[in-house]
Write a protein that holds these residues in place. Structure first.
Motif, PDB file in Angstrom:
ATOM      1  N   ALA A 222     -17.299 -22.801  38.173  1.00 34.71           N
ATOM      2  CA  ALA A 222     -15.955 -22.324  38.497  1.00 34.71           C
ATOM      3  C   ALA A 222     -15.013 -22.374  37.304  1.00 34.71           C
ATOM      4  O   ALA A 222     -13.996 -21.677  37.286  1.00 34.71           O
ATOM      5  N   TRP A 223     -15.341 -23.199  36.303  1.00 35.84           N
ATOM      6  CA  TRP A 223     -14.411 -23.437  35.190  1.00 35.84           C
ATOM      7  C   TRP A 223     -14.986 -22.941  33.865  1.00 35.84           C
ATOM      8  O   TRP A 223     -16.196 -22.876  33.680  1.00 35.84           O
ATOM      9  N   GLU A 224     -14.086 -22.658  32.947  1.00 44.95           N
ATOM     10  CA  GLU A 224     -14.512 -22.407  31.568  1.00 44.95           C
ATOM     11  C   GLU A 224     -15.019 -23.729  30.982  1.00 44.95           C
ATOM     12  O   GLU A 224     -14.804 -24.806  31.535  1.00 44.95           O
ATOM     13  N   ARG A 225     -15.663 -23.656  29.833  1.00 39.46           N
ATOM     14  CA  ARG A 225     -16.395 -24.825  29.351  1.00 39.46           C
ATOM     15  C   ARG A 225     -15.534 -26.054  29.054  1.00 39.46           C
ATOM     16  O   ARG A 225     -15.946 -27.177  29.361  1.00 39.46           O
ATOM     17  N   PRO A 226     -14.336 -25.928  28.485  1.00 33.33           N
ATOM     18  CA  PRO A 226     -13.517 -27.143  28.328  1.00 33.33           C
ATOM     19  C   PRO A 226     -13.203 -27.788  29.676  1.00 33.33           C
ATOM     20  O   PRO A 226     -13.201 -29.021  29.807  1.00 33.33           O
ATOM     21  N   GLY A 227     -12.939 -26.963  30.683  1.00 37.37           N
ATOM     22  CA  GLY A 227     -12.658 -27.481  32.017  1.00 37.37           C
ATOM     23  C   GLY A 227     -13.865 -28.147  32.645  1.00 37.37           C
ATOM     24  O   GLY A 227     -13.731 -29.164  33.352  1.00 37.37           O
ATOM     25  N   GLN A 228     -15.051 -27.603  32.389  1.00 39.41           N
ATOM     26  CA  GLN A 228     -16.270 -28.233  32.899  1.00 39.41           C
ATOM     27  C   GLN A 228     -16.408 -29.657  32.380  1.00 39.41           C
ATOM     28  O   GLN A 228     -16.676 -30.597  33.145  1.00 39.41           O
ATOM     29  N   ALA A 229     -16.239 -29.794  31.065  1.00 32.49           N
ATOM     30  CA  ALA A 229     -16.374 -31.118  30.450  1.00 32.49           C
ATOM     31  C   ALA A 229     -15.293 -32.070  30.950  1.00 32.49           C
ATOM     32  O   ALA A 229     -15.550 -33.250  31.228  1.00 32.49           O
ATOM     33  N   ALA A 230     -14.062 -31.553  31.090  1.00 36.04           N
ATOM     34  CA  ALA A 230     -12.949 -32.398  31.532  1.00 36.04           C
ATOM     35  C   ALA A 230     -13.163 -32.881  32.959  1.00 36.04           C
ATOM     36  O   ALA A 230     -12.937 -34.064  33.270  1.00 36.04           O
ATOM     37  N   ASP A 252      -4.386 -26.066  28.345  1.00 39.79           N
ATOM     38  CA  ASP A 252      -3.491 -25.724  27.238  1.00 39.79           C
ATOM     39  C   ASP A 252      -4.249 -25.836  25.926  1.00 39.79           C
ATOM     40  O   ASP A 252      -5.139 -26.677  25.775  1.00 39.79           O
ATOM     41  N   GLY A 253      -3.869 -25.004  24.972  1.00 41.61           N
ATOM     42  CA  GLY A 253      -4.503 -25.033  23.665  1.00 41.61           C
ATOM     43  C   GLY A 253      -5.559 -23.961  23.522  1.00 41.61           C
ATOM     44  O   GLY A 253      -5.717 -23.076  24.374  1.00 41.61           O
ATOM     45  N   ALA A 254      -6.261 -24.029  22.437  1.00 41.98           N
ATOM     46  CA  ALA A 254      -7.321 -23.068  22.133  1.00 41.98           C
ATOM     47  C   ALA A 254      -8.323 -23.768  21.239  1.00 41.98           C
ATOM     48  O   ALA A 254      -8.056 -24.848  20.710  1.00 41.98           O
ATOM     49  N   ALA A 255      -9.492 -23.142  21.092  1.00 40.65           N
ATOM     50  CA  ALA A 255     -10.531 -23.743  20.263  1.00 40.65           C
ATOM     51  C   ALA A 255      -9.956 -24.074  18.887  1.00 40.65           C
ATOM     52  O   ALA A 255      -9.206 -23.275  18.321  1.00 40.65           O
ATOM     53  N   PRO A 256     -10.239 -25.245  18.357  1.00 38.65           N
ATOM     54  CA  PRO A 256     -11.249 -26.203  18.813  1.00 38.65           C
ATOM     55  C   PRO A 256     -10.708 -27.398  19.609  1.00 38.65           C
ATOM     56  O   PRO A 256     -11.363 -28.427  19.700  1.00 38.65           O
ATOM     57  N   PRO A 295     -25.020 -25.097  17.849  1.00 37.98           N
ATOM     58  CA  PRO A 295     -24.391 -24.790  19.137  1.00 37.98           C
ATOM     59  C   PRO A 295     -23.094 -25.563  19.333  1.00 37.98           C
ATOM     60  O   PRO A 295     -22.982 -26.733  18.969  1.00 37.98           O
ATOM     61  N   ALA A 296     -22.115 -24.870  19.925  1.00 41.70           N
ATOM     62  CA  ALA A 296     -20.847 -25.524  20.218  1.00 41.70           C
ATOM     63  C   ALA A 296     -21.055 -26.598  21.281  1.00 41.70           C
ATOM     64  O   ALA A 296     -21.853 -26.430  22.207  1.00 41.70           O
ATOM     65  N   ARG A 297     -20.361 -27.705  21.127  1.00 43.06           N
ATOM     66  CA  ARG A 297     -20.420 -28.792  22.101  1.00 43.06           C
ATOM     67  C   ARG A 297     -19.003 -29.174  22.497  1.00 43.06           C
ATOM     68  O   ARG A 297     -18.062 -29.038  21.695  1.00 43.06           O
ATOM     69  N   MET A 298     -18.835 -29.615  23.727  1.00 41.27           N
ATOM     70  CA  MET A 298     -17.528 -30.011  24.228  1.00 41.27           C
ATOM     71  C   MET A 298     -17.452 -31.532  24.279  1.00 41.27           C
ATOM     72  O   MET A 298     -18.123 -32.167  25.095  1.00 41.27           O
ATOM     73  N   ASP A 299     -16.679 -32.102  23.381  1.00 40.39           N
ATOM     74  CA  ASP A 299     -16.547 -33.556  23.304  1.00 40.39           C
ATOM     75  C   ASP A 299     -15.230 -33.989  23.930  1.00 40.39           C
ATOM     76  O   ASP A 299     -14.153 -33.517  23.540  1.00 40.39           O
ATOM     77  N   VAL A 300     -15.306 -34.883  24.907  1.00 40.28           N
ATOM     78  CA  VAL A 300     -14.098 -35.414  25.536  1.00 40.28           C
ATOM     79  C   VAL A 300     -13.558 -36.537  24.663  1.00 40.28           C
ATOM     80  O   VAL A 300     -14.216 -37.558  24.460  1.00 40.28           O
ATOM     81  N   VAL A 301     -12.339 -36.330  24.165  1.00 35.27           N
ATOM     82  CA  VAL A 301     -11.728 -37.276  23.238  1.00 35.27           C
ATOM     83  C   VAL A 301     -10.943 -38.355  23.985  1.00 35.27           C
ATOM     84  O   VAL A 301     -10.931 -39.527  23.587  1.00 35.27           O
ATOM     85  N   ALA A 302     -10.272 -37.964  25.071  1.00 32.19           N
ATOM     86  CA  ALA A 302      -9.436 -38.921  25.806  1.00 32.19           C
ATOM     87  C   ALA A 302      -9.272 -38.466  27.244  1.00 32.19           C
ATOM     88  O   ALA A 302      -9.235 -37.265  27.525  1.00 32.19           O
ATOM     89  N   VAL A 303      -9.196 -39.435  28.156  1.00 32.63           N
ATOM     90  CA  VAL A 303      -8.906 -39.185  29.568  1.00 32.63           C
ATOM     91  C   VAL A 303      -7.762 -40.111  29.961  1.00 32.63           C
ATOM     92  O   VAL A 303      -7.880 -41.330  29.836  1.00 32.63           O
ATOM     93  N   ARG A 304      -6.665 -39.539  30.443  1.00 31.85           N
ATOM     94  CA  ARG A 304      -5.504 -40.358  30.799  1.00 31.85           C
ATOM     95  C   ARG A 304      -4.977 -39.928  32.154  1.00 31.85           C
ATOM     96  O   ARG A 304      -4.684 -38.746  32.368  1.00 31.85           O
ATOM     97  N   GLU A 305      -4.899 -40.888  33.077  1.00 32.39           N
ATOM     98  CA  GLU A 305      -4.320 -40.560  34.382  1.00 32.39           C
ATOM     99  C   GLU A 305      -2.809 -40.471  34.243  1.00 32.39           C
ATOM    100  O   GLU A 305      -2.174 -41.327  33.607  1.00 32.39           O
ATOM    101  N   LEU A 306      -2.216 -39.441  34.815  1.00 32.19           N
ATOM    102  CA  LEU A 306      -0.775 -39.225  34.727  1.00 32.19           C
ATOM    103  C   LEU A 306      -0.082 -39.924  35.885  1.00 32.19           C
ATOM    104  O   LEU A 306      -0.511 -39.827  37.037  1.00 32.19           O
TER     105      LEU A 306
END
Length: 313
Positions: A222-230, A252-256, A295-306
């Motif tokens: 259902a999601w684009e690749r950044p959203g999948q990883a997030a 928000d934002g764009a590659a990378p 190959p491009a990889r999606m690395d999660v740098v930070a997860v913060r609950e708002l």
């Protein structure tokens, strides 16, 4: 024998954020052999295949051919073909099924409506109805796209079918040959890589119970690749494995580098920073090419609950 999948596994290439993207999947039963571009290189009328490709373009609908596991000698066209449609956006998830003797009837579908999650036209054109059976387990086995899909995917599909797992189909293309065997599970639309039979059975049992297994998951289509990883990162961080409760609210934002906001149906939100990196060292991304790539990889740098204050801001 070194293949793209053995290299990817040996280098421990991450799976998260590598799933094919599709809001809606449309699956048509087509027995017999498949070519690399199956819609136009199988025993389906290639003119129909081209018309279906054109109709689906830009609608969010992804079309694939499916067949039962086993030998694929051509025994003629079945009198009735199974057709499935599945929408994967959380809150609007559904899986419909139909049968048709004439696949040209698929051209009567409103593909834009299907992509938005409206199955009315599917039901009207094909006498569609809710799928009430087990979840669908779609295993990519198209060796004409990549030999790993045949070498690894076909034995997996056969093993699952032989052990009595219902809902197992071979499918033409899920992307990411190097993660073979690859699997898509419907209705929720989560893809998996490096799948093994015992793991697939656990995944399917979880889906029956309304849960998502994160281990080995490539992401939700259902999601684009950044959203999948997030979304997968939030599931792991929050220990939230219930299906259909998390959505990618905005990106928000764009590659990378992206900031992805993931929302829970209970009102909680998380901001996830995802960075696009390159998988090194360079390797062939498919057995069908000798060209080395990263190959491009999606690395999660930070997860913060708002919190409520951050949301108000």
């Amino acid at each position: 024998m070194s293949t793209c999948s053995t290299v990817s596994r040996d280098l421990d290439e991450p799976l998260s954020g590598t799933a094919a993207t599709a809001k809606t999947w449309l699956l048509l039963e087509q027995p017999g052999p498949w070519g690399a571009k199956a819609l136009t290189s199988s025993h389906l009328d290639p003119a129909l295949g081209r018309a279906l490709e054109a109709a689906a373009k830009g609608t969010g609908v992804r079309i694939a051919l499916i067949r039962r596991p086993g030998r694929h000698a051509d025994f003629g066209t079945p009198a009735m073909r199974r057709v499935y449609a599945a929408h994967t956006t959380p809150g609007k998830v559904w899986l419909r099924e139909a049968g048709t003797a004439d696949p040209r009837r698929l051209l009567d579908l409103d593909f834009a409506a299907l992509g938005r999650g409206d199955h009315t036209g599917f039901d009207t054109a094909l006498d569609g109805r809710p799928h009430t059976g087990d979840p669908l387990a779609l295993v990519c086995t198209n060796g004409k796209r990549d030999r790993c899909c045949a070498l690894l995917g076909r034995p997996l599909a056969a093993e699952l079918a032989a052990s009595g797992v219902d809902g197992v189909w071979e499918v033409t293309h899920l992307g990411g040959h190097r993660f073979s065997p690859t699997l898509l599970v419907l209705p929720y639309g989560y893809a998996y890589g490096r799948a093994e039979a015992h793991g697939v059975k656990e995944i399917l049992q979880a889906v029956r119970e309304g849960r998502i297994v994160v281990e080995g998951c490539r992401g939700s289509s259902a999601w684009e690749r950044p959203g999948q990883a997030a979304e997968l990162a939030v599931r792991t961080t929050a220990g939230e494995y219930a299906a259909d409760v998390l959505s990618v609210a905005r990106t928000d934002g764009a590659a990378p580098r992206w900031e992805v906001t993931v929302a829970h149906v209970d009102g909680r939100r998380w901001r996830v920073v995802v960075a696009q990196g390159a998988s090194l060292p360079p390797r062939a991304e498919s057995c069908g090419t000798s060209v080395l790539g990263a190959p491009a990889r999606m690395d999660v740098v930070a997860v913060r609950e708002l919190n409520v204050t951050a949301l108000a801001g």
